[in-house]
Write a protein that holds these residues in place. Structure first.
Motif, short mmCIF file in Angstrom:
data_model
loop_
_atom_site.label_atom_id
_atom_site.label_comp_id
_atom_site.label_asym_id
_atom_site.label_seq_id
_atom_site.Cartn_x
_atom_site.Cartn_y
_atom_site.Cartn_z
N GLY A 195 -3.24 -2.28 9.97
CA GLY A 195 -1.92 -2.01 10.50
C GLY A 195 -1.13 -1.16 9.52
O GLY A 195 -0.44 -0.23 9.89
N SER A 196 -1.23 -1.50 8.25
CA SER A 196 -0.59 -0.71 7.20
C SER A 196 -1.42 -0.82 5.93
O SER A 196 -2.17 -1.79 5.74
CB SER A 196 0.83 -1.22 6.93
N LEU A 197 -1.31 0.19 5.08
CA LEU A 197 -2.06 0.22 3.83
C LEU A 197 -1.12 0.69 2.72
O LEU A 197 -0.39 1.67 2.90
CB LEU A 197 -3.24 1.21 3.91
N ALA A 233 -1.72 -1.55 -14.42
CA ALA A 233 -2.00 -1.17 -15.81
C ALA A 233 -3.50 -1.17 -16.08
O ALA A 233 -4.04 -0.29 -16.74
CB ALA A 233 -1.29 -2.12 -16.76
N GLY A 234 -4.17 -2.14 -15.55
CA GLY A 234 -5.62 -2.21 -15.80
C GLY A 234 -6.43 -2.43 -14.55
O GLY A 234 -7.46 -3.12 -14.58
N GLY A 235 -5.98 -1.88 -13.44
CA GLY A 235 -6.72 -2.11 -12.21
C GLY A 235 -6.07 -1.47 -11.00
O GLY A 235 -5.28 -0.52 -11.13
N ASN A 236 -6.40 -1.98 -9.84
CA ASN A 236 -5.90 -1.43 -8.58
C ASN A 236 -5.41 -2.56 -7.68
O ASN A 236 -5.95 -3.68 -7.73
CB ASN A 236 -7.04 -0.70 -7.83
N ARG A 237 -4.40 -2.24 -6.87
CA ARG A 237 -3.92 -3.21 -5.88
C ARG A 237 -3.81 -2.50 -4.54
O ARG A 237 -3.15 -1.47 -4.42
CB ARG A 237 -2.55 -3.74 -6.29
N LEU A 238 -4.50 -3.07 -3.56
CA LEU A 238 -4.44 -2.52 -2.20
C LEU A 238 -3.92 -3.62 -1.28
O LEU A 238 -4.50 -4.71 -1.24
CB LEU A 238 -5.83 -2.06 -1.75
N THR A 239 -2.84 -3.33 -0.57
CA THR A 239 -2.28 -4.31 0.36
C THR A 239 -2.52 -3.82 1.79
O THR A 239 -2.16 -2.69 2.14
CB THR A 239 -0.78 -4.52 0.11
N ILE A 240 -3.16 -4.68 2.56
CA ILE A 240 -3.51 -4.34 3.94
C ILE A 240 -2.70 -5.26 4.85
O ILE A 240 -2.81 -6.48 4.77
CB ILE A 240 -5.02 -4.55 4.20
N GLY A 241 -1.87 -4.66 5.69
CA GLY A 241 -1.00 -5.45 6.55
C GLY A 241 -1.43 -5.37 8.01
O GLY A 241 -2.03 -4.39 8.45
N PHE A 242 -1.10 -6.44 8.74
CA PHE A 242 -1.41 -6.50 10.17
C PHE A 242 -0.21 -7.09 10.91
O PHE A 242 0.36 -8.08 10.45
CB PHE A 242 -2.64 -7.38 10.44
N VAL A 243 0.11 -6.48 12.03
CA VAL A 243 1.19 -7.02 12.86
C VAL A 243 0.55 -7.91 13.92
O VAL A 243 -0.41 -7.50 14.58
CB VAL A 243 1.98 -5.87 13.52
N LEU A 244 1.09 -9.10 14.07
CA LEU A 244 0.57 -10.02 15.08
C LEU A 244 1.32 -9.80 16.38
O LEU A 244 2.54 -9.59 16.37
CB LEU A 244 0.74 -11.48 14.62
#
Lengths: 149, 111
Positions: A128-130, A136-147
């Motif tokens: 739904g969204s990315l 600082a020492g890595g990666n963050r990926l947030t994956i969203g979904f609309v219900l």
């Protein structure tokens, strides 16, 4: 009640940097789906996006080297919105990078010789969204979904 | 993942897949799919009971299909559910392997 709390799925899943550890992904998602009444189509998209994103971290971020971990955190910030945040300690990799965003040409059989050759494409289509953030020492990926509803 | 095969009229081999074609599911059927693809000339891959398909599962379908097609054989995909079909189309696999929901049409496409 304590008995019910004990049965609730954990909001965090920790995975080792090896593909066979991903077998615990669907049971975790399945438990969340039941707990939060996530509809079947959304559950499919969640599993698909997490599988593609996590396998990408393991294969490309950690280059399939064992002894690393990554975490997936579940959140429901609003009634009709759920989000999964994947954090790793791998070198920078932004799956939303412009060089990767262009629609690829029609696939040739060779595309499928590469494991998960279509993974990023599927992630983009079914999320739904990315949102990507370099840590600082890595990666963050947030994956969203609309219900729905 | 479960996999079963059935010989249909006209030399068609029907492979019925059942379960979740995630990384674990793909690994579970890879060897059998490759063995089947080594012999089949007309392959109908029945996806009706496939509840999930990811990119590793796609690979487990495309590579055996390619082996059949490289020998002059034909392959069709049959009866994927709506979400599985969405994955097939999003990845463009339907341009390589036709998707049918009617068995008679699928059989005709293999002749």
């Amino acid at each position: 009640m304590p008995a019910e709390d004990a049965a609730k799925p954990a909001p965090r899943l920790i995975l080792k940097s090896q593909l066979d550890d991903m077998a615990s992904l669907w049971p975790w998602v399945e438990a969340l789906v039941a707990e939060y009444s996530i509809p079947a189509d959304t559950a499919f998209a969640v599993h698909l996006c997490l599988e593609e994103a996590v396998s990408n971290v393991i294969r490309h971020g950690y280059r399939s080297q064992p002894n690393h971990t990554l975490t997936i955190d579940f959140a429901q910030p609003e009634a009709h919105h759920v989000a999964f945040t994947i954090e790793d300690q791998a070198p920078p990799f932004d799956p939303l990078a412009p060089s990767l965003i262009e629609e690829p040409p029609a696939p040739t059989p060779e595309d499928y010789l590469r494991p998960g050759g279509r993974g990023i494409l599927l992630l983009r289509k079914f999320a739904g969204s990315l949102a990507y953030e370099r840590l600082a020492g890595g990666n963050r990926l947030t994956i969203g979904f609309v219900l729905p509803g | 993942m479960q996999l079963s095969t059935q010989d249909l009229d006209g030399g068609v081999t029907r492979v019925e897949l059942e379960g979740r074609m995630d990384i674990a599911g793909a690994a579970a059927v890879d060897l059998k799919m490759n063995l089947i693809a080594g012999n089949a000339k007309k392959l109908l891959i029945d996806l009706e009971k496939v509840a999930f398909l990811g990119s590793m599962g796609l690979r487990s379908i495309v590579l055996p299909a390619r082996a059949v097609m490289s020998r002059g054989g034909k392959v069709v995909l049959f009866a994927p559910n709506e979400m599985v079909e969405g994955v097939l189309k999003a990845s463009g696999i339907d341009s390589l392997l036709p998707i049918h929901h009617d068995l008679a049409a699928a059989m005709a496409a293999l002749q």
